[in-house]
Design an enzyme around this catalytic site. Structure first.
Site, PDB file in Angstrom:
ATOM      1  N   CYS A 126      48.288  44.863  13.438  1.00 10.68           N
ATOM      2  CA  CYS A 126      48.772  44.711  12.243  1.00 10.68           C
ATOM      3  C   CYS A 126      49.542  45.133  11.447  1.00 10.68           C
ATOM      4  CB  CYS A 126      47.704  44.291  11.136  1.00 10.68           C
ATOM      5  SG  CYS A 126      47.750  43.664   9.701  1.00 10.68           S
ATOM      6  N   SER A 178      22.969  64.540  23.370  1.00  7.77           N
ATOM      7  CA  SER A 178      23.026  63.187  24.584  1.00  7.77           C
ATOM      8  C   SER A 178      23.709  63.524  25.742  1.00  7.77           C
ATOM      9  CB  SER A 178      23.883  61.773  23.656  1.00  7.77           C
ATOM     10  OG  SER A 178      25.288  62.245  23.841  1.00  7.77           O
ATOM     11  N   CYS A 230      48.378  38.730  11.904  1.00  5.72           N
ATOM     12  CA  CYS A 230      47.285  38.856  12.000  1.00  5.72           C
ATOM     13  C   CYS A 230      45.904  37.986  11.353  1.00  5.72           C
ATOM     14  CB  CYS A 230      47.019  40.075  10.389  1.00  5.72           C
ATOM     15  SG  CYS A 230      45.628  40.610  10.243  1.00  5.72           S
ATOM     16  N   LYS A 256      15.576  58.070  34.486  1.00  6.25           N
ATOM     17  CA  LYS A 256      16.338  58.563  33.100  1.00  6.25           C
ATOM     18  C   LYS A 256      15.812  56.831  32.544  1.00  6.25           C
ATOM     19  CE  LYS A 256      19.979  57.866  29.799  1.00  6.25           C
ATOM     20  NZ  LYS A 256      19.683  57.234  28.644  1.00  6.25           N
ATOM     21  N   LYS A 283      19.725  68.112  36.274  1.00  2.00           N
ATOM     22  CA  LYS A 283      20.338  68.780  35.438  1.00  2.00           C
ATOM     23  C   LYS A 283      19.937  70.216  36.720  1.00  2.00           C
ATOM     24  CE  LYS A 283      17.138  66.556  32.777  1.00  2.00           C
ATOM     25  NZ  LYS A 283      15.606  66.576  32.248  1.00  2.00           N
ATOM     26  N   GLU A 338      16.083  63.510  37.593  1.00  2.00           N
ATOM     27  CA  GLU A 338      14.840  62.378  37.438  1.00  2.00           C
ATOM     28  C   GLU A 338      15.299  61.468  36.946  1.00  2.00           C
ATOM     29  OE1 GLU A 338      13.499  64.091  32.865  1.00  2.00           O
ATOM     30  OE2 GLU A 338      14.059  66.278  34.755  1.00  2.00           O
TER      31      GLU A 338
HETATM   32  S1  IVH Z   1      16.968  64.809  29.688  1.00  2.00           S
HETATM   33  C1  IVH Z   1      20.748  67.435  26.460  1.00  2.00           C
HETATM   34  N1  IVH Z   1      15.904  62.890  30.880  1.00  2.00           N
HETATM   35  O1  IVH Z   1      18.633  59.466  27.374  1.00  2.00           O
HETATM   36  C2  IVH Z   1      19.822  66.907  27.517  1.00  2.00           C
HETATM   37  N2  IVH Z   1      17.136  62.998  29.110  1.00  2.00           N
HETATM   38  O2  IVH Z   1      21.372  59.252  27.371  1.00  2.00           O
HETATM   39  C3  IVH Z   1      18.947  66.021  27.202  1.00  2.00           C
HETATM   40  N3  IVH Z   1      16.813  60.194  28.739  1.00  2.00           N
HETATM   41  O3  IVH Z   1      18.753  61.372  24.745  1.00  2.00           O
HETATM   42  C4  IVH Z   1      18.535  64.742  27.768  1.00  2.00           C
HETATM   43  N4  IVH Z   1      15.443  60.175  30.178  1.00  2.00           N
HETATM   44  O4  IVH Z   1      17.318  59.803  24.773  1.00  2.00           O
HETATM   45  C5  IVH Z   1      17.056  63.592  29.799  1.00  2.00           C
HETATM   46  N5  IVH Z   1      15.259  63.052  32.141  1.00  2.00           N
HETATM   47  C6  IVH Z   1      15.457  62.577  31.529  1.00  2.00           C
HETATM   48  C7  IVH Z   1      16.130  61.372  30.558  1.00  2.00           C
HETATM   49  C8  IVH Z   1      16.535  61.427  29.079  1.00  2.00           C
HETATM   50  C9  IVH Z   1      15.868  59.691  28.950  1.00  2.00           C
HETATM   51  C10 IVH Z   1      17.224  60.094  27.165  1.00  2.00           C
HETATM   52  C11 IVH Z   1      16.982  60.796  26.123  1.00  2.00           C
HETATM   53  C12 IVH Z   1      19.113  61.334  25.983  1.00  2.00           C
HETATM   54  C13 IVH Z   1      19.471  59.799  26.592  1.00  2.00           C
HETATM   55  C14 IVH Z   1      21.294  60.354  27.029  1.00  2.00           C
END
Ligand code: IVH
Length: 704
Positions: free
Chosen positions: A442, A97, A424, A133, A306, A131
């Site tokens: 508790c 994530s 509690c 999200k 990134k 990019e």
């Molecule tokens: S990169 C190793 N790029 O967001 C990292 N993730 O909060 C790979 N997501 O699990 C993720 N848009 O499902 C990346 N442009 C984007 C994204 C993106 C949505 C989601 C993805 C990830 C989650 C993390």
């Protein structure tokens, strides 16, 4: 079809019998797999199927040398359990994530951290790709020789579900790659999502047909994808954006931008991007995106940044479950006003009393919210939040909704401040608060039923024992029935059931299949890794990362238990304990964690729980997956002074990847001290103890 020695206990099998049975099992299971996965016509019940697999595994474990090349355990896409309806898929490269940035300062820190980690000189630029999200659910698509062979959900990041048939119904996912030059194995990762207007149309249709109405496009996408009948998925307007990749048989570019262009050429849709060179430029882009957000055809909840260069990504690596080279910059939380009907107190597994506001349900940013956390007693007092108040609540991403503030002007005349309980609410024991601590606890940790149930829920949860079919509801049921009181009872449940009346299968809501599925999924977890085991114990402050650190440092449960015995022994009469010093020298374990660990492991009741579990389980020692010839495997290293070729964090990560343990202080047990410029007291201590001191160059030549 039964296998030749099916009636015989695994322990009683001779080697010849075991070998014959493994052969029969391999072919039987394969046949059932084909019927199930390829023809969609199961030839056996889920419970019977799981029983075959469990027996196969048990025989393989008793006779490891007889394990066959075509062992069912080795097949990709084959499922250890079919109870959820989808086969499990191990991700060869975990699906991670992202860390979050909420404020401008977090983005500035993200860029600075990268520069520090890579020790970049002031003039060197870092290109960062931004990019949108997308708010959907992530999937991994595996192509072999250009052909889509497997698609999986993210699951827990390590193991997902096989959703190939469903993914194949999505129009903008190529079944065959176009163009040329793609790697033989290419795992494309991205997000399955639903456009806003498609989502609205679907909900109108669903409502008209009396079907399920989804709270938001993300839920609609998830619900549509996880359909047993791929025909249903096909009728849903899903789309896919590619944004990353997992396993690839060869690299296909040096930067994200280059690779993204190739993915486009091979037939994928990618979302728009931009390339920036400073935190300021990223922040400006973020502002533009938040303005454009409402006009986009799909929902986005932030911007992902990134590092563009892949060699830098590789060096930056990961911190627990998120890359250091990427971050999600979230849009601000969405807010709404509603009324608190009442304040409930929830008791957690550590005994913490957490106030929760029960709200008149309200939609916040497309999600219906009816509960919000009030954190703790101070928080309620500071904000003066009362039952019956109108309040502003906010929701940011996946975070639990919060109460921001009350609107005292709308408060009824007879309202009075909330009185936080001093007992509690679950067991009526006194609830106390230690100085400097925000939480009220508790005090009846052993017998408070709420704590016991929460501990059990944690024990079986996804990152702990991960027992399928044993969720919150079932735990509460078994606890109330006195069938599960302590964790080890879970593994005695089936035996215990044999002497009960009614039997589980005869209880309304259960049945033959669900009972036997449960026995199977419990059996499947009788072997557990040390780090999962430690995490499952639910020791305060000990999360997954710390559990792993402990497993990695002490390797076996016995060693860990001995450590705490030794600490007690050595600290008798107020003496300083060397064992405790060693524990504290682990980078990542501080005094307060050490205190909680000691408290847990010296408590007689906890020790009894652990030994009870030891009798039921096989707890696997931690085995480092590193090159056997690593010259620093198992060595304890301390980095000190200013390093020039790598930042301190990078040094630590790399040393750990080579099997070394990185400590924060020097002791007799330290093998190497790597001293950079201006090293001070640690270097002196190393010299006085006769520990080998290496320069940065010495270190590099040692490990290269
Ligand atoms: S990169 C190793 N790029 O967001 C990292 N993730 O909060 C790979 N997501 O699990 C993720 N848009 O499902 C990346 N442009 C984007 C994204 C993106 C949505 C989601 C993805 C990830 C989650 C993390």
């Amino acid at each position: 079809m039964t296998t030749p020695f099916a009636d015989k206990a695994v322990e009683a099998l001779s080697e010849t019998e075991a070998s014959r049975e493994l052969r029969a099992l391999a072919s039987t299971i394969k046949k059932h797999d084909e019927a199930y996965y390829l023809k969609d016509e199961p030839s056996i019940s889920d419970g019977d199927y799981d029983a075959l697999r469990i027996r196969n595994k048990a025989i393989e474990e008793r006779f490891p040398h007889l394990k066959r090349k075509d062992s069912p355990e080795e097949r990709v896409g084959a499922s250890p359990s079919r109870t959820s309806g989808f086969a499990k898929v191990q991700h060869s490269i975990p699906m991670l994530s992202l860390g979050n940035a909420f404020e401008d300062g977090d983005v500035v820190e993200f860029v600075n951290r990268i520069r520090r980690f890579l020790t970049l000189p002031a003039g060197e630029k870092v290109e960062i790709l931004a990019e949108p999200k997308i708010d959907g659910l992530s999937c991994s698509l595996r192509y072999e020789d250009g052909e889509l062979v497997l698609a999986a959900t993210r699951g827990d990041g390590a193991e997902g579900e096989n959703i190939t048939a469903n993914i194949k119904t999505i129009a903008n996912i190529p079944h065959k790659l176009t163009g040329s030059g793609f790697p033989g194995v290419l795992e494309v990762r991205g997000e399955v999502y639903m456009d806003r207007h498609d989502f609205q149309r679907l909900n109108e249709q669903q409502a008209a047909q009396g079907g399920k109405v989804f709270a938001n496009p993300r839920n609609a996408a998830a619900g549509s994808l996880r359909q047993k009948d791929a025909g249903v998925t096909a009728a849903r307007p899903l789309k896919f954006f590619a944004f990353a990749w997992g396993e690839v048989s060869e690299s296909f570019g040096a930067t994200m931008t280059e690779c993204r262009q190739k993915l486009r050429n091979w037939g994928f849709t990618l979302n728009p991007d931009g390339l920036f060179e400073s935190a300021e430029a990223l922040l400006q882009h973020y502002q533009q995106q938040s303005v454009q957000r409402p006009d986009l055809p799909y929902e986005i909840d932030g911007v992902v940044y990134k590092v563009n260069r892949l060699d830098w990504q590789e060096r930056l690596g990961f911190v627990s479950r998120a890359p250091r080279w990427a971050i999600a910059h979230k849009f601000p939380a969405e807010q709404a006003v509603t009324r608190i009907e009442k304040i409930d107190i929830q008791v957690g597994r550590t005994g913490a009393l957490t106030p929760v506001a029960r709200l008149e349900p309200i939609s916040v940013g497309g999600v219906v919210v009816s509960n919000a956390t009030l954190h703790n007693r101070d928080e309620i007092e500071r904000k003066d939040i009362r039952e019956g108040d109108f309040v502003i609540i906010q929701r940011a991403g996946d975070v639990i909704p919060q109460v921001v503030s009350a609107l005292p002007e709308k408060r009824p005349a007879d309202s009075s401040p909330y009185v936080f309980p001093d007992r509690c609410p679950e067991c009526d024991s006194p609830a106390v608060r230690h100085a400097d601590d925000a939480v009220t606890l508790c005090t009846n940790s052993l017998e408070c039923p709420a704590q016991a149930v929460e501990r059990l829920k944690h024990f079986v949860s996804r990152n702990a024992f991960d027992i399928e079919g044993l969720g919150d509801k079932q735990i509460r049921f078994f606890f109330e029935e006195s069938r599960i009181k302590s964790p080890a009872d879970i593994f005695r449940l089936q035996r215990d059931d044999e002497n009960r009346s009614p039997r589980l299968k005869d209880i309304p809501g259960w049945g033959d299949t669900s009972a036997s599925n449960l026995w199977n999924s419990i059996e499947a977890r009788r072997t557990v890794s040390l780090d999962r085991f430690v995490f499952a114990l639910g020791i305060p402050q000990i999360g997954q990362a710390t559990a792993k650190l402990l497993a990695r440092t002490y390797s076996s449960l016995d060693a860990l238990l001995k450590l705490f015995e030794l600490i007690e022994e050595e600290s008798r009469d107020g003496a300083e304990s060397d064992a405790l010093k060693e524990l504290l020298a682990i980078d990542g374990i501080g005094p307060s964690m050490a205190r909680d660990l000691r408290e847990f492991f010296t408590e007689q009741h906890n020790r009894a729980i652990v030994s009870d579990l030891q009798e039921q389980l096989t707890i696997e020692d931690f085995v480092l997956e590193i090159a056997e010839d690593s010259p620093v495997a198992g060595k304890t290293v301390v980095f000190t002074g200013k390093l020039v070729t790598m930042g301190r964090d990078e040094a630590k990560v790399r040393a750990e990847a080579l099997g070394a343990k990185v400590a924060g202080s020097v002791s007799k047990k330290t093998d190497y001290v790597v001293a950079g410029a201006d090293a001070g007291s640690k270097l002196k201590k190393a010299e006085s103890l006769g520990v080998t001191v290496l320069s940065e160059e010495d270190w590099h030549s040692l490990v290269s």
